[in-house]
Design a protein around this motif. Structure first.
Motif, mmCIF file in Angstrom:
data_model
loop_
_atom_site.group_PDB
_atom_site.id
_atom_site.type_symbol
_atom_site.label_atom_id
_atom_site.label_comp_id
_atom_site.label_asym_id
_atom_site.label_seq_id
_atom_site.Cartn_x
_atom_site.Cartn_y
_atom_site.Cartn_z
ATOM 1 N N LEU A 203 16.532 -18.200 -5.167
ATOM 2 C CA LEU A 203 17.409 -17.228 -5.814
ATOM 3 C C LEU A 203 17.442 -15.907 -5.051
ATOM 4 C CD1 LEU A 203 16.467 -17.739 -9.575
ATOM 5 C CD2 LEU A 203 18.569 -18.455 -8.432
ATOM 6 N N TYR A 204 16.289 -15.491 -4.545
ATOM 7 C CA TYR A 204 16.195 -14.185 -3.882
ATOM 8 C C TYR A 204 15.769 -14.301 -2.421
ATOM 9 C CZ TYR A 204 16.572 -12.245 -8.581
ATOM 10 O OH TYR A 204 17.005 -11.910 -9.842
ATOM 11 N N GLY A 205 15.896 -15.483 -1.850
ATOM 12 C CA GLY A 205 15.542 -15.666 -0.452
ATOM 13 C C GLY A 205 14.200 -16.348 -0.294
ATOM 14 N N GLY A 206 14.092 -17.197 0.711
ATOM 15 C CA GLY A 206 12.877 -17.977 0.899
ATOM 16 C C GLY A 206 12.074 -17.629 2.126
ATOM 17 N N SER A 207 12.357 -16.480 2.752
ATOM 18 C CA SER A 207 11.533 -16.063 3.882
ATOM 19 C C SER A 207 10.186 -15.569 3.367
ATOM 20 C CB SER A 207 12.227 -14.947 4.664
ATOM 21 O OG SER A 207 12.262 -13.748 3.905
ATOM 22 N N GLY A 208 9.217 -15.459 4.269
ATOM 23 C CA GLY A 208 7.913 -14.959 3.856
ATOM 24 C C GLY A 208 8.000 -13.577 3.232
ATOM 25 N N LYS A 209 8.849 -12.727 3.800
ATOM 26 C CA LYS A 209 9.022 -11.371 3.271
ATOM 27 C C LYS A 209 9.652 -11.406 1.887
ATOM 28 C CE LYS A 209 11.101 -6.874 4.341
ATOM 29 N NZ LYS A 209 11.921 -6.099 5.313
ATOM 30 N N ASP A 210 10.667 -12.260 1.705
ATOM 31 C CA ASP A 210 11.335 -12.350 0.404
ATOM 32 C C ASP A 210 10.377 -12.843 -0.677
ATOM 33 O OD1 ASP A 210 13.798 -11.525 1.418
ATOM 34 O OD2 ASP A 210 14.371 -13.571 1.964
ATOM 35 N N ILE A 211 9.606 -13.865 -0.356
ATOM 36 C CA ILE A 211 8.664 -14.418 -1.336
ATOM 37 C C ILE A 211 7.599 -13.391 -1.683
ATOM 38 C CG2 ILE A 211 6.951 -16.223 -1.762
ATOM 39 C CD1 ILE A 211 8.591 -18.035 0.101
ATOM 40 N N THR A 212 7.107 -12.687 -0.667
ATOM 41 C CA THR A 212 6.100 -11.654 -0.909
ATOM 42 C C THR A 212 6.652 -10.567 -1.819
ATOM 43 O OG1 THR A 212 5.074 -12.054 1.244
ATOM 44 C CG2 THR A 212 4.605 -9.944 0.192
ATOM 45 N N THR A 213 7.890 -10.156 -1.587
ATOM 46 C CA THR A 213 8.512 -9.129 -2.423
ATOM 47 C C THR A 213 8.669 -9.609 -3.857
ATOM 48 O OG1 THR A 213 9.733 -8.229 -0.534
ATOM 49 C CG2 THR A 213 10.562 -7.681 -2.715
ATOM 50 N N SER A 214 9.067 -10.873 -4.030
ATOM 51 C CA SER A 214 9.221 -11.418 -5.383
ATOM 52 C C SER A 214 7.907 -11.386 -6.151
ATOM 53 C CB SER A 214 9.746 -12.857 -5.322
ATOM 54 O OG SER A 214 11.054 -12.904 -4.808
ATOM 55 N N ILE A 215 6.828 -11.756 -5.469
ATOM 56 C CA ILE A 215 5.521 -11.766 -6.136
ATOM 57 C C ILE A 215 5.032 -10.338 -6.381
ATOM 58 C CG2 ILE A 215 3.110 -12.498 -5.953
ATOM 59 C CD1 ILE A 215 4.087 -14.769 -4.108
ATOM 60 N N HIS A 216 5.170 -9.490 -5.385
ATOM 61 C CA HIS A 216 4.643 -8.132 -5.470
ATOM 62 C C HIS A 216 5.402 -7.278 -6.493
ATOM 63 C CE1 HIS A 216 3.746 -3.966 -4.256
ATOM 64 N NE2 HIS A 216 2.625 -4.458 -3.745
ATOM 65 N N ASP A 217 6.736 -7.302 -6.416
ATOM 66 C CA ASP A 217 7.544 -6.400 -7.243
ATOM 67 C C ASP A 217 8.131 -7.054 -8.482
ATOM 68 O OD1 ASP A 217 7.070 -4.516 -5.273
ATOM 69 O OD2 ASP A 217 8.970 -4.878 -4.245
ATOM 70 N N GLY A 218 8.153 -8.389 -8.505
ATOM 71 C CA GLY A 218 8.801 -9.077 -9.608
ATOM 72 C C GLY A 218 10.309 -9.119 -9.422
ATOM 73 N N ARG A 219 10.974 -9.862 -10.286
ATOM 74 C CA ARG A 219 12.436 -9.966 -10.237
ATOM 75 C C ARG A 219 12.987 -9.991 -11.662
ATOM 76 N NH1 ARG A 219 14.141 -9.235 -4.836
ATOM 77 N NH2 ARG A 219 12.895 -10.565 -3.441
ATOM 78 N N SER A 220 14.168 -9.439 -11.834
ATOM 79 C CA SER A 220 14.851 -9.493 -13.130
ATOM 80 C C SER A 220 16.294 -9.891 -12.903
ATOM 81 C CB SER A 220 14.784 -8.133 -13.840
ATOM 82 O OG SER A 220 13.461 -7.844 -14.243
ATOM 83 N N GLY A 221 16.727 -10.943 -13.559
ATOM 84 C CA GLY A 221 18.098 -11.420 -13.404
ATOM 85 C C GLY A 221 18.807 -11.496 -14.744
ATOM 86 N N VAL A 222 20.088 -11.188 -14.739
ATOM 87 C CA VAL A 222 20.885 -11.228 -15.969
ATOM 88 C C VAL A 222 22.201 -11.953 -15.704
ATOM 89 C CG1 VAL A 222 22.070 -9.900 -17.747
ATOM 90 C CG2 VAL A 222 19.911 -9.068 -16.815
ATOM 91 N N MET A 223 22.460 -12.948 -16.496
ATOM 92 C CA MET A 223 23.763 -13.622 -16.495
ATOM 93 C C MET A 223 24.458 -13.179 -17.772
ATOM 94 S SD MET A 223 26.071 -16.005 -15.722
ATOM 95 C CE MET A 223 27.269 -17.005 -16.622
ATOM 96 N N PRO A 224 25.519 -12.378 -17.689
ATOM 97 C CA PRO A 224 26.158 -11.863 -18.906
ATOM 98 C C PRO A 224 26.833 -12.976 -19.694
ATOM 99 C CG PRO A 224 27.485 -11.333 -16.994
ATOM 100 C CD PRO A 224 26.202 -11.914 -16.462
ATOM 101 N N PRO A 225 26.934 -12.827 -21.010
ATOM 102 C CA PRO A 225 27.623 -13.839 -21.826
ATOM 103 C C PRO A 225 29.141 -13.705 -21.670
ATOM 104 C CG PRO A 225 26.894 -12.024 -23.205
ATOM 105 C CD PRO A 225 26.355 -11.758 -21.828
ATOM 106 N N TRP A 226 29.809 -14.865 -21.635
ATOM 107 C CA TRP A 226 31.268 -14.871 -21.494
ATOM 108 C C TRP A 226 31.939 -15.557 -22.675
ATOM 109 C CZ3 TRP A 226 33.303 -11.697 -18.152
ATOM 110 C CH2 TRP A 226 32.539 -11.308 -17.031
ATOM 111 N N ALA A 227 31.316 -15.450 -23.841
ATOM 112 C CA ALA A 227 31.907 -16.048 -25.045
ATOM 113 C C ALA A 227 33.252 -15.405 -25.373
ATOM 114 C CB ALA A 227 30.951 -15.897 -26.218
#
Length: 302
Positions: A165-189
């Motif tokens: 979702l946010y990249g699979g390089s070593g740097k991307d994975i490290t950032t995901s673990i270190h800083d966390g991630r927040s994703g939002v899919m808005p509702p389209w009802a």
């Protein structure tokens, strides 16, 4: 421990040990009235069973005495009698500190070696992978499972494939673990129930999944609303954490009902930051293990 609690603990210890020690000393000496045949007179089963009276076995007396001696010795050497610290000065905090220091001394040479390599190279180190696996199971498995296969119910992605979702390089994975991630899919009802169904069919068509062609055609123009995040071709956007819709990997499930729910109600995902809990060196090692899971041909056997 306050004086009040200390006195209360001392009272309980003294009471329990005092009563049991009294019974230990009194039991072998007490005289129980007996009948001429050596029984107490208590009978059961119409006299078939009679209660006999015997002295306590010597082995029991000696064993019980040894237990009392061990108990008194423990209270003298270790904390347990109120706020008395014990003659050895032992504390659980001190024991933990010594164990942590010994563990860090053992790991220090490994950590120094791990720092020399980026994640992509560190993943080839068996010791780093083993340490990363332990850290992963202790901290990440609650959501991603021990197998790292993810959890659709939680929206925790599978880490053993090569879809990121946010990249699979070593740097991307490290950032995901270190800083966390927040994703939002808005509702389209707000598009209406029929349009949500049509859009779901079009999303299915992007990955070549079985779908209703007529509904997919009707939903295609509506996808322009989604293209801002997922791209006009549905390939996703790692900068936003918008998933690729053209493969067969589904974060929240790929059935018609699940896709319609995702579109109509929206989704929210949160990957917590692990920097408050794990050190940078530990995060570096976990990142190497996670990278290994999706890049090593033998990852499925780990």
């Amino acid at each position: 421990m306050s004086i009040g609690w200390s006195l209360w603990v001392m009272f309980l210890v003294t009471l329990n040990l005092g009563i049991t020690f009294f019974l230990y000393l009194w039991g072998p000496r007490v005289k129980i009235p007996t009948l001429p045949d050596g029984t107490s007179g208590h009978v059961w089963a119409h006299g078939v069973l009679r209660e006999g009276v015997r002295k306590l076995p010597r082995w029991w007396v000696l064993f019980s005495g040894a237990m009392f001696a061990a108990g008194f010795t423990y209270l003298a050497l270790f904390p347990g009698f109120g706020s008395f610290k014990g003659m050895l000065g032992w504390t659980s905090h001190g024991e933990l500190a010594r164990n942590v220091a010994a563990n860090e001394a053992t790991l220090a040479p490994l950590i120094e070696r791990f720092r020399l390599y980026p994640v992509e190279q560190l993943t080839n180190d068996p010791a780093a992978r083993q340490m990363g696996k332990v850290l992963f199971e202790d901290n990440c498995a609650a959501c991603h499972q021990r197998s790292a296969k993810g959890n659709v119910a939680l929206g925790a992605p599978d880490l053993t494939d090569n879809d990121w979702l946010y990249g699979g390089s070593g740097k991307d994975i490290t950032t995901s673990i270190h800083d966390g991630r927040s994703g939002v899919m808005p509702p389209w009802a707000s598009l209406g129930a029929d349009n949500v169904k049509n859009l779901a069919q079009y999303v299915l068509s992007l990955s070549g999944s079985p779908h209703d062609e007529a509904k997919a055609a009707a939903g295609k123009p509506l996808f322009a609303t989604c293209a801002a995040c997922h791209g006009a071709d549905g390939k996703g956007n790692q900068a936003l954490g918008a998933p690729n819709l053209t493969d067969h990997i589904w974060l929240h499930g790929g059935s018609v009902a699940e896709i319609e729910k995702t579109i109509g109600e929206g989704r929210q995902g949160h990957m917590p930051a692990w920097s408050p809990r794990l050190t940078d060196d530990q995060i570096h090692t976990v990142a190497a293990y996670v990278y290994h899971l999706s890049h090593d041909a033998d990852a499925s056997s780990q």
